[in-house]
Design an enzyme around this catalytic site. Structure first.
Site, PDB file in Angstrom:
ATOM      1  CG  ASP A 120       1.493  -7.038  13.415  1.00 44.01           C
ATOM      2  OD1 ASP A 120       0.953  -6.465  14.016  1.00 44.01           O
ATOM      3  OD2 ASP A 120       1.380  -6.888  11.811  1.00 44.01           O
TER       4      ASP A 120
ATOM      5  CB  CYS B  38      -1.967  -0.187  -3.939  1.00 45.02           C
ATOM      6  SG  CYS B  38      -1.146  -1.658  -2.697  1.00 45.02           S
TER       7      CYS B  38
END
Length: 475
Positions: A55, A295
């Site tokens: 990351d 989502c």
């Protein structure tokens, strides 16, 4: 060699391939250590793989390497600490190290809704693939896991061809994720299916090897995990189609709640009755405040946008109504609150000035700390905007909620939140709220009035305790 499509293999039998690193099993990386990437990285280490999570957020990587999970997901913290100690798992901000380590690189970055429209923002996908490709030094497989518009995998192939050093023959595949927050560990270790979109036998073999730990665990538990091997487009469509179907089912029962409210019916009994039909089933037929999270809302909007680009917009026009039904449930809570408090609604909606309202729940669902597009938090903000003094309590999501909507008042306990409240709104179905004692809770409030935004309370029990009760789609 091109493989035939589609194939569904309950018990996979795929030719073994040797990982380019020479390791006995593919070494896997997960680019992006948010909810998706962190969960997969930790669980794949638990399955016995050597795993590196990457990351660009140095603080997040430092916390993970220190054994601190940056999200709330039951069971994940213990797995993280165990696999860090075992040496199978580590995290890095070094893309060159990540490229050198992995045989299979999973792209797990976010694909949020674009600021200028309904489509998905693929900038994080582009940045991660481009950066990785430039640092590869041997053949590898780059696998998309992020939820993306159909056609993205072909575009990623072009990015890889453009930025990878000549002669490496790096390949691309797609394997969507199906995680449910609150159940994500089991969804990775014990999935109900695995879908892979590939173009070659080598990619198929590498992905099988990267999932073999899942199949081996299933074998020890006498289960089967169906494997669907298909093309890029179908693999990309599986996730958005599944989300669109679930969103439609939720909005359908909420549309029935609207009809029940107008006619005097009870949507909970209606849902139970139609749910006995095996063609329908009872899952996702719980009427209430509607869906949220990172989502479903943005995915159904991106699906509509992509279908429009492909000239198939008419096919998904119904998803616009699905979205509208879902958003209407939030304003319905305000109407119920106004009814209980005797507040009239004007052109701008009800005025709650001078009232104190307790909101129980800030996350979009229980067993998570995720407040992204959370209906509970959105309703709390609407109540505050309408003049109410809003006090919020959530077992896990308070800090995230405070960052998202700082103007609300957040309490450290349920009792503190409801103290002197004129109205209590239960907006996330945490077990603490479902099982709360209405008699004991009634000692703290100013007015025994409750809006059950998730239909998770027992109306008879609360009414017997002296509460005025309003549910969603219930008489």
């Amino acid at each position: 060699m091109t493989i035939p499509y589609p194939t569904i293999q309950p018990t996979p039998a795929i030719a073994a391939v040797t990982p380019p690193s020479g390791a006995p099993r593919p070494r896997v990386t997960f680019l992006g250590t948010g909810y998706l990437g962190a969960t997969y990285a930790i669980c794949y280490a638990e399955l016995g793989y050597e795993v590196l999570g990457f990351d660009v957020d140095a603080d997040k990587i430092a916390k993970l390497n220190a054994g601190q999970v940056p999200i709330h997901e039951p069971g994940l913290d213990e797995l993280l600490r165990r696999n860090l100690a075992a040496g199978r798992l580590r995290f890095s901000t070094d893309i060159a190290e990540t490229a050198d380590f992995g045989d299979v690189h999973f792209i797990c970055v976010g694909t949020p809704q674009r600021a200028d429209g309904m489509g998905a923002d693929l900038s994080y996908v582009e940045a991660s693939v481009t950066s990785l490709a430039q640092h590869l030094t041997r053949k590898a497989l780059i696998v998309g896991k992020s939820t993306v518009p159909v056609g993205t995998a072909e575009w990623v192939e072009q990015l890889v061809d453009k930025h990878t050093p000549d002669g490496l023959n790096v390949e691309v595949a797609w394997s969507p994720e199906f995680l449910q927050e609150g159940f994500a560990v089991d969804d990775v270790l014990r999935p109900n299916r695995i879908v892979v979109g590939v173009k070659s036998e080598w990619a198929n073999g590498m992905l099988y090897a990267a999932h073999k730990g899942v199949f081996d665990l299933a074998a020890t538990e006498d289960r089967e995990v169906p494997l669907v091997v298909t093309d890029f487009s179908t693999a990309e469509l599986v996730k958005v189609a599944a989300n669109a179907f679930l969103a439609t089912k939720i909005s359908f029962i909420n549309a029935m709640a609207e009809v029940c409210e107008a006619s005097g019916g009870d949507v909970t009994q209606l849902a139970r009755a139609i749910g006995y039909d095996p063609r329908i089933g009872n899952r996702f037929l719980q009427a209430g405040l509607g869906f949220g999270g990172a989502c479903l809302p943005k995915d159904i909007r991106a699906f509509q946008a992509r279908a429009q680009e492909l000239g198939a917009g008419e096919a998904l026009r119904f998803l616009h109504e699905v979205d509208l039904i879902n958003l209407r449930r939030r304003t319905r809570v305000l109407q119920l609150a106004a009814d209980l408090l005797g507040r009239r609604s004007g052109p701008a909606g009800p005025d709650f000035a001078g009232t104190r309202i307790a909101v129980l729940g800030a996350t979009f669902k229980p067993n998570t700390d995720d407040v992204r597009d959370a209906p509970a938090l959105a309703v709390a903000a609407l109540l505050q905007k309408a003049g109410a003094d809003v006090h919020v309590y959530d077992p896990q999501g308070t800090e995230n909620a405070r960052r998202a909507v700082p103007e609300l008042t957040y309490e450290a306990s349920m009792n503190e939140a409801v103290t002197d409240a004129d109205l209590v709104c239960v907006l996330t179905e945490w077990a603490d709220f479902r099982n709360a004692d209405p008699v004991a809770l009634g000692e703290f409030v100013k007015g025994r009035k409750v809006v059950d935004g998730r239909n998770c309370l027992d109306p008879a029990l609360w009414t017997q305790a002296g509460w005025e009760y309003r549910g969603m789609g219930r008489p």
